[in-house]
Design an enzyme around this catalytic site. Structure first.
Site, mmCIF file in Angstrom:
data_model
loop_
_atom_site.group_PDB
_atom_site.id
_atom_site.type_symbol
_atom_site.label_atom_id
_atom_site.label_comp_id
_atom_site.label_asym_id
_atom_site.label_seq_id
_atom_site.Cartn_x
_atom_site.Cartn_y
_atom_site.Cartn_z
ATOM 1 N N ALA A 122 25.259 15.212 1.846
ATOM 2 C CA ALA A 122 23.968 15.648 2.371
ATOM 3 C C ALA A 122 23.361 14.605 3.306
ATOM 4 O O ALA A 122 23.401 13.405 3.044
ATOM 5 C CB ALA A 122 23.012 15.922 1.219
ATOM 6 N N ASP A 139 29.701 9.798 1.600
ATOM 7 C CA ASP A 139 28.561 10.125 0.743
ATOM 8 C C ASP A 139 27.284 10.316 1.574
ATOM 9 O O ASP A 139 27.266 10.089 2.777
ATOM 10 C CB ASP A 139 28.379 9.036 -0.311
ATOM 11 C CG ASP A 139 27.858 9.591 -1.619
ATOM 12 O OD1 ASP A 139 27.322 10.719 -1.619
ATOM 13 O OD2 ASP A 139 27.971 8.904 -2.652
ATOM 14 N N HIS A 140 26.219 10.712 0.885
ATOM 15 C CA HIS A 140 25.003 11.163 1.550
ATOM 16 C C HIS A 140 24.375 10.099 2.447
ATOM 17 O O HIS A 140 24.436 8.901 2.184
ATOM 18 C CB HIS A 140 23.979 11.659 0.520
ATOM 19 C CG HIS A 140 23.532 10.616 -0.462
ATOM 20 N ND1 HIS A 140 24.249 10.305 -1.584
ATOM 21 C CD2 HIS A 140 22.438 9.811 -0.478
ATOM 22 C CE1 HIS A 140 23.620 9.360 -2.258
ATOM 23 N NE2 HIS A 140 22.526 9.037 -1.603
ATOM 24 N N GLU A 141 23.779 10.609 3.536
ATOM 25 C CA GLU A 141 22.975 9.821 4.471
ATOM 26 C C GLU A 141 23.725 8.656 5.114
ATOM 27 O O GLU A 141 23.123 7.635 5.470
ATOM 28 C CB GLU A 141 21.683 9.356 3.789
ATOM 29 C CG GLU A 141 20.800 10.539 3.410
ATOM 30 C CD GLU A 141 19.511 10.143 2.731
ATOM 31 O OE1 GLU A 141 19.331 8.940 2.445
ATOM 32 O OE2 GLU A 141 18.687 11.033 2.480
ATOM 33 N N SER A 142 25.028 8.810 5.258
ATOM 34 C CA SER A 142 25.789 7.858 6.055
ATOM 35 C C SER A 142 25.751 8.281 7.513
ATOM 36 O O SER A 142 25.506 9.452 7.824
ATOM 37 C CB SER A 142 27.236 7.776 5.559
ATOM 38 O OG SER A 142 27.286 7.154 4.289
#
Length: 212
Positions: A122, A139-142
């Site tokens: 996400a 993973d998220h927000e990379s």
């Protein structure tokens, strides 16, 4: 997708790219490759038609066909993307395997190769013309910039930034929040716990710079 696809390149990720389009029931019209020895051969019954710079085939792209650049080498990949932009006024499409997962609010650019069982979390922002090999986890927000390559089974934890042209080998772990610099290289199996400078090559657990 209604239009068939022409794949530029017939080596490396070209065969899995064909599998990706097959998995999505997209017709591949053929391959274009600079290696004349491959012209007239087939990959899983799909012909290698000719050279990527041949106007006879290029003129099909944009009107009758979409294009995907299936080349591992970043410099040549950049050359072919620029050629498509300038000569055909098109951007390559994304190749996303049906078994991969891309979050509904992830942002993707153009021309990305996303192989089987890749997971993109996400809020992640992916540039254009990146390569994600089998089972990679983002993973998220990379944030990943253009022309980044991620090896099979690598784990990019949350909030990581990977700059343009960086190469991440197979089975690498990047801990949350770090930055990997432009054109940096990370050796297979490494565990990266701190920032990597532009153009730096690191390897090991924990990863350390390799002296040239």
């Amino acid at each position: 997708m209604e239009k068939p696809v022409i794949i530029l390149g017939a080596k490396g990720i070209a065969h899995p790219a064909l599998e990706i389009f097959n998995s999505n029931k997209v017709i591949v019209y053929g391959f274009l490759d600079e290696d004349e020895k491959l012209h007239g051969t087939e990959i899983n019954v799909v012909p290698v038609l000719g050279n990527p710079e041949d106007d006879g085939f290029l003129k099909l792209i944009g009107q009758k066909c979409e294009a995907f650049v299936a080349v591992d080498d970043n410099k040549y990949r950049q050359f072919l993307v620029k050629m498509l932009n300038e000569r055909r006024k098109v951007q390559p499409i994304n190749a996303i395997h049906e078994s991969s997962y891309v979050s509904t609010d992830a942002v993707l650019g153009h021309g990305n190769f996303i192989n089987g069982r890749v997971n993109i979390g996400a809020g992640t922002k992916i540039g254009s013309h990146c390569i994600f090999n089998t089972g990679a986890i983002i993973d998220h927000e990379s944030v990943l910039e253009d022309f980044v390559q991620i090896g099979a089974g690598s784990i990019v934890n949350s909030g990581v930034t990977i700059k343009e042209g960086a190469f991440i080998g197979s089975g690498v772990t990047l801990v949350s929040g770090i930055t990997v610099g432009k054109n940096a290289r990370i050796g297979a199996g490494s565990v990266v716990i701190s920032n990597v400078k532009d153009g730096e090559t690191v390897f090991g657990n924990p990863a350390a710079p390799i002296k040239k």
